[in-house]
Scaffold this active site. Structure first.
Site, PDB file in Angstrom:
ATOM      1  N   GLY A 124      57.795  49.843  50.596  1.00 57.26           N
ATOM      2  CA  GLY A 124      58.353  48.981  49.556  1.00 57.26           C
ATOM      3  C   GLY A 124      58.726  47.594  50.032  1.00 57.26           C
ATOM      4  N   ILE A 337      23.743  45.160  34.776  1.00 61.06           N
ATOM      5  CA  ILE A 337      22.424  45.785  35.008  1.00 61.06           C
ATOM      6  C   ILE A 337      22.287  47.077  34.187  1.00 61.06           C
ATOM      7  CG2 ILE A 337      21.032  46.961  36.802  1.00 61.06           C
ATOM      8  CD1 ILE A 337      21.972  44.710  38.745  1.00 61.06           C
ATOM      9  N   GLU A 363      48.389  43.786  48.378  1.00 61.36           N
ATOM     10  CA  GLU A 363      48.565  43.324  49.767  1.00 61.36           C
ATOM     11  C   GLU A 363      48.282  41.829  49.900  1.00 61.36           C
ATOM     12  OE1 GLU A 363      47.728  45.833  53.039  1.00 61.36           O
ATOM     13  OE2 GLU A 363      47.758  47.640  51.816  1.00 61.36           O
ATOM     14  N   THR A 365      47.474  38.418  46.997  1.00 60.25           N
ATOM     15  CA  THR A 365      46.385  38.003  46.095  1.00 60.25           C
ATOM     16  C   THR A 365      45.360  37.150  46.859  1.00 60.25           C
ATOM     17  OG1 THR A 365      47.552  35.992  45.517  1.00 60.25           O
ATOM     18  CG2 THR A 365      48.002  37.922  44.127  1.00 60.25           C
ATOM     19  N   GLU A 367      44.620  34.150  46.202  1.00 55.92           N
ATOM     20  CA  GLU A 367      45.207  32.824  46.422  1.00 55.92           C
ATOM     21  C   GLU A 367      46.085  32.840  47.680  1.00 55.92           C
ATOM     22  OE1 GLU A 367      45.216  34.451  43.521  1.00 55.92           O
ATOM     23  OE2 GLU A 367      43.900  33.210  42.311  1.00 55.92           O
TER      24      GLU A 367
HETATM   25  C1  FAD Z   1      48.095  49.063  42.052  1.00 57.94           C
HETATM   26  C2  FAD Z   1      49.064  48.281  42.904  1.00 57.94           C
HETATM   27  C3  FAD Z   1      49.621  48.876  44.030  1.00 57.94           C
HETATM   28  C4  FAD Z   1      50.561  48.189  44.807  1.00 57.94           C
HETATM   29  N1  FAD Z   1      51.161  48.827  45.870  1.00 57.94           N
HETATM   30  C5  FAD Z   1      52.191  48.217  46.510  1.00 57.94           C
HETATM   31  C6  FAD Z   1      52.936  48.922  47.509  1.00 57.94           C
HETATM   32  O1  FAD Z   1      52.646  50.084  47.830  1.00 57.94           O
HETATM   33  N2  FAD Z   1      53.995  48.288  48.093  1.00 57.94           N
HETATM   34  C7  FAD Z   1      54.353  47.005  47.774  1.00 57.94           C
HETATM   35  O2  FAD Z   1      55.321  46.496  48.352  1.00 57.94           O
HETATM   36  N3  FAD Z   1      53.655  46.319  46.820  1.00 57.94           N
HETATM   37  C8  FAD Z   1      52.598  46.885  46.185  1.00 57.94           C
HETATM   38  N4  FAD Z   1      51.893  46.199  45.214  1.00 57.94           N
HETATM   39  C9  FAD Z   1      52.324  44.844  44.854  1.00 57.94           C
HETATM   40  C10 FAD Z   1      51.339  43.751  45.246  1.00 57.94           C
HETATM   41  O3  FAD Z   1      51.347  43.565  46.622  1.00 57.94           O
HETATM   42  C11 FAD Z   1      51.725  42.500  44.448  1.00 57.94           C
HETATM   43  O4  FAD Z   1      51.382  42.748  43.093  1.00 57.94           O
HETATM   44  C12 FAD Z   1      51.051  41.253  44.958  1.00 57.94           C
HETATM   45  O5  FAD Z   1      51.559  40.893  46.207  1.00 57.94           O
HETATM   46  C13 FAD Z   1      51.220  40.056  43.992  1.00 57.94           C
HETATM   47  O6  FAD Z   1      52.553  39.890  43.599  1.00 57.94           O
HETATM   48  P1  FAD Z   1      52.899  39.743  42.039  1.00 57.94           P
HETATM   49  O7  FAD Z   1      52.216  40.843  41.327  1.00 57.94           O
HETATM   50  O8  FAD Z   1      54.366  39.628  41.892  1.00 57.94           O
HETATM   51  O9  FAD Z   1      52.216  38.379  41.609  1.00 57.94           O
HETATM   52  P2  FAD Z   1      52.855  36.906  41.732  1.00 57.94           P
HETATM   53  O10 FAD Z   1      53.311  36.679  43.122  1.00 57.94           O
HETATM   54  O11 FAD Z   1      53.803  36.694  40.632  1.00 57.94           O
HETATM   55  O12 FAD Z   1      51.560  36.003  41.490  1.00 57.94           O
HETATM   56  C14 FAD Z   1      51.094  35.653  40.181  1.00 57.94           C
HETATM   57  C15 FAD Z   1      49.923  34.681  40.358  1.00 57.94           C
HETATM   58  O13 FAD Z   1      50.386  33.482  41.006  1.00 57.94           O
HETATM   59  C16 FAD Z   1      49.594  33.221  42.151  1.00 57.94           C
HETATM   60  N5  FAD Z   1      50.404  32.576  43.197  1.00 57.94           N
HETATM   61  C17 FAD Z   1      51.643  32.963  43.634  1.00 57.94           C
HETATM   62  N6  FAD Z   1      52.036  32.153  44.627  1.00 57.94           N
HETATM   63  C18 FAD Z   1      51.038  31.249  44.842  1.00 57.94           C
HETATM   64  C19 FAD Z   1      50.835  30.151  45.736  1.00 57.94           C
HETATM   65  N7  FAD Z   1      51.745  29.843  46.664  1.00 57.94           N
HETATM   66  N8  FAD Z   1      49.685  29.469  45.644  1.00 57.94           N
HETATM   67  C20 FAD Z   1      48.740  29.768  44.720  1.00 57.94           C
HETATM   68  N9  FAD Z   1      48.874  30.801  43.857  1.00 57.94           N
HETATM   69  C21 FAD Z   1      49.997  31.533  43.908  1.00 57.94           C
HETATM   70  C22 FAD Z   1      49.092  34.591  42.590  1.00 57.94           C
HETATM   71  O14 FAD Z   1      47.945  34.470  43.418  1.00 57.94           O
HETATM   72  C23 FAD Z   1      48.801  35.229  41.251  1.00 57.94           C
HETATM   73  O15 FAD Z   1      47.552  34.800  40.781  1.00 57.94           O
HETATM   74  C24 FAD Z   1      50.920  46.853  44.459  1.00 57.94           C
HETATM   75  C25 FAD Z   1      50.314  46.236  43.348  1.00 57.94           C
HETATM   76  C26 FAD Z   1      49.426  46.933  42.562  1.00 57.94           C
HETATM   77  C27 FAD Z   1      48.828  46.238  41.353  1.00 57.94           C
END
Ligand code: FAD
Length: 379
Positions: A124, A337, A363, A365, A367
């Site tokens: 987490g 396809i 892990e 995005t 970006e």
């Molecule tokens: C199925 C699934 C399993 C997961 N498992 C885990 C887990 O086991 N443990 C855990 O800790 N987390 C887990 N996650 C969380 C995952 O790591 C986060 O969703 C991810 O890091 C993105 O964070 P966010 O969803 O809050 O998006 P945000 O950080 O809110 O980002 C939203 C958008 O803004 C963009 N953005 C943000 N900052 C910047 C920047 N500086 N420059 C340019 N663009 C930016 C992002 O790229 C994205 O497009 C999981 C997520 C999913 C969907």
């Protein structure tokens, strides 16, 4: 670098294919439909040594390196990416973090249970308001004698409901201080630790994703992983390895989508001939194979460096970025396809299409991978 599969990798490919055909393929669409997390599959994967792939044999693991690990995740994800995601999160995140930073007593207590699949792990870091910007996390731990009291919510946690052990990174110091976070090992059943909402997802539906809630959860100081204040730095190191596993997961999806599209294009006839005869289709297949192999090279390069114990921050971010974008693109092409049939659940490509999107988000995005790569090349 030698790119041919070693003997262990060949054995893993055969074992995973055999296992997948028997224990995953017959049920995977049912799990996907009902969003069921098939816990029993992970007990069986543990019996095959796939829940502790990188764990040394002295702690009950398989004692393999990153080449074998990438192969195992890729093959599993080619069959069902959501099983690949759960297997990767368990191995790289919870087990990997414990293995890298635990003291001997903690390793002996937890690693054999995790490596055998008797226990499943969660990790987490993410919170509702802090995903990419994990350093601003709000979940806290305050010291009270020999105990620390945890409060807050972690979200999007793989195995947030089912995990017997959670590795949790929480704030113990000042906001924005990279030494202001600490990692705790929290066992299921600890008073004040409970599961929250389970997410209803687009894809990866057999991989459980849920909140973990801490309400005055008292955890003994013996459950701290490493030193107080090291949590964030540890998490970044763990993500370096974890990103190789998401690249491997993406390879499985890309390969599965390519093979399904290749087969279909030779069978489906329009205008009196197989659609693979049309340049518009054959060029798609040529691009899919080329981009898949480029992604594989980046992933294996990162795996090779990791095996040598070198820093892989840039290389694992590049592998994850390229492979994840490749698999989203390739599964889209595979649906195209297949035409209308690709839009149904009768063919595997619609599931690859839905599952693939996670790879550009989890892990870090795409970006954020670019932020990491740019920071490293410009520093
Ligand atoms: C199925 C699934 C399993 C997961 N498992 C885990 C887990 O086991 N443990 C855990 O800790 N987390 C887990 N996650 C969380 C995952 O790591 C986060 O969703 C991810 O890091 C993105 O964070 P966010 O969803 O809050 O998006 P945000 O950080 O809110 O980002 C939203 C958008 O803004 C963009 N953005 C943000 N900052 C910047 C920047 N500086 N420059 C340019 N663009 C930016 C992002 O790229 C994205 O497009 C999981 C997520 C999913 C969907």
């Amino acid at each position: 670098m030698d790119f041919s599969l070693n003997e262990n990798q060949r054995m893993i490919v055969e074992m995973v294919r055999d296992f997948g055909e028997k224990h995953i393929r017959p049920k995977m669409m049912e799990w996907d439909e009902s969003q069921e997390f098939p816990r029993e599959v992970f007990t069986k994967l543990g019996e095959l040594g796939l829940m502790g792939v990188l764990v040394p044999q002295e702690y009950g693991g398989s004692g393999f390196g990153y080449f074998e690990y990438v192969t195992a995740i890729t093959e599993l994800s080619k069959i069902d990416p959501s099983i690949g995601l759960s297997m990767a999160a368990h191995n790289s995140l919870c087990t990997g973090h414990t293995l890298m930073f635990a003291n001997e007593e903690q390793k002996k207590k937890y690693i054999p249970k995790l490596a055998s699949g008797e226990w499943i792990g969660a990790w987490g870091l993410t919170e509702p308001n802090t995903g990419s910007d994990a350093m601003r996390m709000k979940c806290t731990a305050k010291q009270d004698g020999d105990y620390w009291v945890l409060n807050g919510t972690k979200c999007w946690i793989t195995h947030g409901i089912s995990a017997e052990l959670a590795v949790v990174i929480v704030r113990t110091g000042e906001l924005l201080d990279s030494h202001g976070m600490t990692t705790f090992l929290v066992e299921r059943g600890t008073p004040g630790f409970k599961a929250g909402k389970k997410e209803n997802k687009l894809g990866m539906r057999a991989s459980e994703t849920a909140e973990m809630i801490f309400e005055d959860c008292r955890v003994h100081k013996d459950q701290i992983l490493g030193k107080v204040g090291d949590g964030f730095i540890q998490a970044m190191k763990i993500l370096d390895g974890g990103r190789i596993s998401i690249a491997a997961l993406s390879l499985g999806i890309g390969k599965g989508a390519y093979e399904a599209a290749l087969k279909y294009s030779k069978e489906r006839e329009q205008f009196g001939q197989p659609i693979s005869n049309f340049q518009g289709i054959s060029f798609k297949l040529a691009d899919m194979k080329t981009r898949y192999e480029a992604a594989e090279l980046l992933t294996m390069r990162a795996a090779d460096l990791k095996n040598r114990g070198e820093k892989v921050t840039t290389e694992s971010a590049m592998a994850k970025l390229y492979a994840s974008e490749m698999c989203v693109w390739a599964s889209n092409e595979a649906v195209q396809i297949h035409g209308g049939y690709g839009y149904t659940k009768d063919f595997p490509v619609e599931k690859y299409y839905r599952d693939s999107k996670l790879c550009t988000i989890g892990e870090g995005t795409s970006e954020i991978q670019k932020v990491v790569i740019a920071k490293n090349i410009l520093s």
